[in-house]
Design an enzyme around this catalytic site. Sequence first.
Site, PDB file in Angstrom:
ATOM      1  N   ARG A 137      -8.515  -3.828   3.060  1.00 58.12           N
ATOM      2  CA  ARG A 137      -7.881  -2.492   3.524  1.00 58.12           C
ATOM      3  C   ARG A 137      -8.942  -1.854   4.439  1.00 58.12           C
ATOM      4  O   ARG A 137      -9.995  -1.592   4.163  1.00 58.12           O
ATOM      5  CB  ARG A 137      -7.725  -1.735   2.401  1.00 58.12           C
ATOM      6  CG  ARG A 137      -7.599  -0.271   2.477  1.00 58.12           C
ATOM      7  CD  ARG A 137      -7.147   0.468   1.209  1.00 58.12           C
ATOM      8  NE  ARG A 137      -5.783   0.308   1.072  1.00 58.12           N
ATOM      9  CZ  ARG A 137      -5.156   0.709   0.024  1.00 58.12           C
ATOM     10  NH1 ARG A 137      -5.571   1.867  -0.256  1.00 58.12           N
ATOM     11  NH2 ARG A 137      -3.964   0.424  -0.408  1.00 58.12           N
ATOM     12  N   GLN A 164       3.175  -3.474   0.783  1.00 54.22           N
ATOM     13  CA  GLN A 164       3.917  -2.183   0.226  1.00 54.22           C
ATOM     14  C   GLN A 164       5.513  -2.393   0.545  1.00 54.22           C
ATOM     15  O   GLN A 164       6.334  -2.306  -0.326  1.00 54.22           O
ATOM     16  CB  GLN A 164       3.570  -0.829   0.940  1.00 54.22           C
ATOM     17  CG  GLN A 164       4.264   0.311   0.336  1.00 54.22           C
ATOM     18  CD  GLN A 164       3.779   0.693  -1.141  1.00 54.22           C
ATOM     19  OE1 GLN A 164       2.707   0.635  -1.377  1.00 54.22           O
ATOM     20  NE2 GLN A 164       4.999   0.862  -1.956  1.00 54.22           N
ATOM     21  N   ARG A 167       4.552  -4.354  -6.871  1.00 56.72           N
ATOM     22  CA  ARG A 167       3.472  -4.489  -5.932  1.00 56.72           C
ATOM     23  C   ARG A 167       2.662  -5.806  -6.755  1.00 56.72           C
ATOM     24  O   ARG A 167       2.383  -6.635  -5.995  1.00 56.72           O
ATOM     25  CB  ARG A 167       2.291  -3.242  -5.751  1.00 56.72           C
ATOM     26  CG  ARG A 167       2.826  -2.447  -5.001  1.00 56.72           C
ATOM     27  CD  ARG A 167       2.827  -2.429  -3.468  1.00 56.72           C
ATOM     28  NE  ARG A 167       1.667  -2.868  -3.030  1.00 56.72           N
ATOM     29  CZ  ARG A 167       0.508  -2.180  -2.671  1.00 56.72           C
ATOM     30  NH1 ARG A 167       0.844  -0.810  -2.937  1.00 56.72           N
ATOM     31  NH2 ARG A 167      -0.649  -2.950  -2.335  1.00 56.72           N
ATOM     32  N   CYS A 196       5.338   5.484  -1.672  1.00 56.86           N
ATOM     33  CA  CYS A 196       4.695   4.554  -1.945  1.00 56.86           C
ATOM     34  C   CYS A 196       3.410   4.934  -2.873  1.00 56.86           C
ATOM     35  O   CYS A 196       2.679   3.714  -3.264  1.00 56.86           O
ATOM     36  CB  CYS A 196       3.910   3.887  -0.603  1.00 56.86           C
ATOM     37  SG  CYS A 196       3.101   5.364   0.343  1.00 56.86           S
ATOM     38  N   ASP A 241       6.454   9.588   2.637  1.00 63.47           N
ATOM     39  CA  ASP A 241       4.880   9.249   2.404  1.00 63.47           C
ATOM     40  C   ASP A 241       4.109  10.435   2.780  1.00 63.47           C
ATOM     41  O   ASP A 241       4.721  11.449   3.332  1.00 63.47           O
ATOM     42  CB  ASP A 241       4.529   7.932   3.198  1.00 63.47           C
ATOM     43  CG  ASP A 241       3.063   7.370   3.074  1.00 63.47           C
ATOM     44  OD1 ASP A 241       2.438   8.097   2.188  1.00 63.47           O
ATOM     45  OD2 ASP A 241       2.480   6.836   3.847  1.00 63.47           O
ATOM     46  N   HIS A 272       1.277  -1.582   6.543  1.00 66.81           N
ATOM     47  CA  HIS A 272       1.009  -1.856   5.164  1.00 66.81           C
ATOM     48  C   HIS A 272       2.176  -2.918   4.522  1.00 66.81           C
ATOM     49  O   HIS A 272       2.959  -2.565   3.582  1.00 66.81           O
ATOM     50  CB  HIS A 272       1.224  -0.548   4.389  1.00 66.81           C
ATOM     51  CG  HIS A 272       0.757  -0.704   2.997  1.00 66.81           C
ATOM     52  ND1 HIS A 272      -0.010  -1.678   2.446  1.00 66.81           N
ATOM     53  CD2 HIS A 272       0.318   0.515   1.895  1.00 66.81           C
ATOM     54  CE1 HIS A 272      -0.530  -1.290   1.130  1.00 66.81           C
ATOM     55  NE2 HIS A 272      -0.111   0.155   0.794  1.00 66.81           N
TER      56      HIS A 272
END
Length: 305
Positions: free
Chosen positions: A102, A132, A288, A260, A220, A129
Amino acid sequence: MSHFLSIGDLSREEVLQLFRLTASLKARQKAGDRGTPLAGRTMALIFEKPSLRTRVTFEVGMVQLGGAAVYLSAQEIGLGVRESVPDIARNLSRWVDIITARTYRHATVEALAAHATVPVINGLSDLEHPCQALADFFTLWERGMDLGRIRLAWIGDGNNVCHSLLLLAALLGTPLSMATPPGYAPHPAIQARARDLGGRLTLTTDPREAVEGADVVYTDVWISMGQEAEREQRLEAFRRYQLNEHLLGLARPGALVMHCLPAHRGEEITDAVLDGPQSVVLDQSENRLHAQKAVMVHLLGGGDV
Ligand code: CP
Ligand code: NVA
């Protein structure tokens, strides 16, 4: 696929294959089946930014598959400071079978992949992402939704989560209406890529127009990790883009609500909507775990699962 840095690394057929594998791994986990297709395999997890879901799901996922994960904060290893990114990639490749990272800059995760001799997974960069988006579309797919027919609405920032969702929607033929404030639309290169993939994309600055009749509404945070200095300016720009009961009322009755997470409650989404009956945010979060297990098995060739 040798790395998973972007949704663009996948073909439509690979996505559907990953969905089937995710469903199978999830069902096996629920049934208490402790098959260990990645027995003895190891993962390094490099995090430059905080995380709850990504860290836990990768670590737990690796354990469930029979392997182990080592968490490394960027500070601890001095990513690009104590040691160069290529040197870190080369060293880790001698010890572990796979790396998840990340990073702030997408170029950092790309540099890791360029110098590693093991697969690298993007656990969120400023550009994408992909894990996700995979879990999100799996969440719709496992509910039996016809991905070529439903319409998805995105409200808010045209950011990393939005980019991966946009690319995956294009790959799967899902029409997407996006409402973003002026200056916050998805990156032009990502829009172009989505259109090249045949994506049916409508862009507006009016959240009502995007949500009207939608089957799924996704939002988001307005202030992503690393953008804290822009807080005041962003709060002002996104003020009209809150997903609240009034806005959700314009979507198809029973439309699903996605996020998310983490959510900034009272900013991009209200408690009533996030905790309401149409919200599937915890299904996304749960998935996930299983979607990433499928990615790891796929990249490491975990055999027939
Ligand atoms: N959605 C997501 O990636 O959550 P974390 O930032 O907690 O990992
Ligand atoms: N857009 C958010 C997503 C967090 C999972 C961020 O980058 O902070």
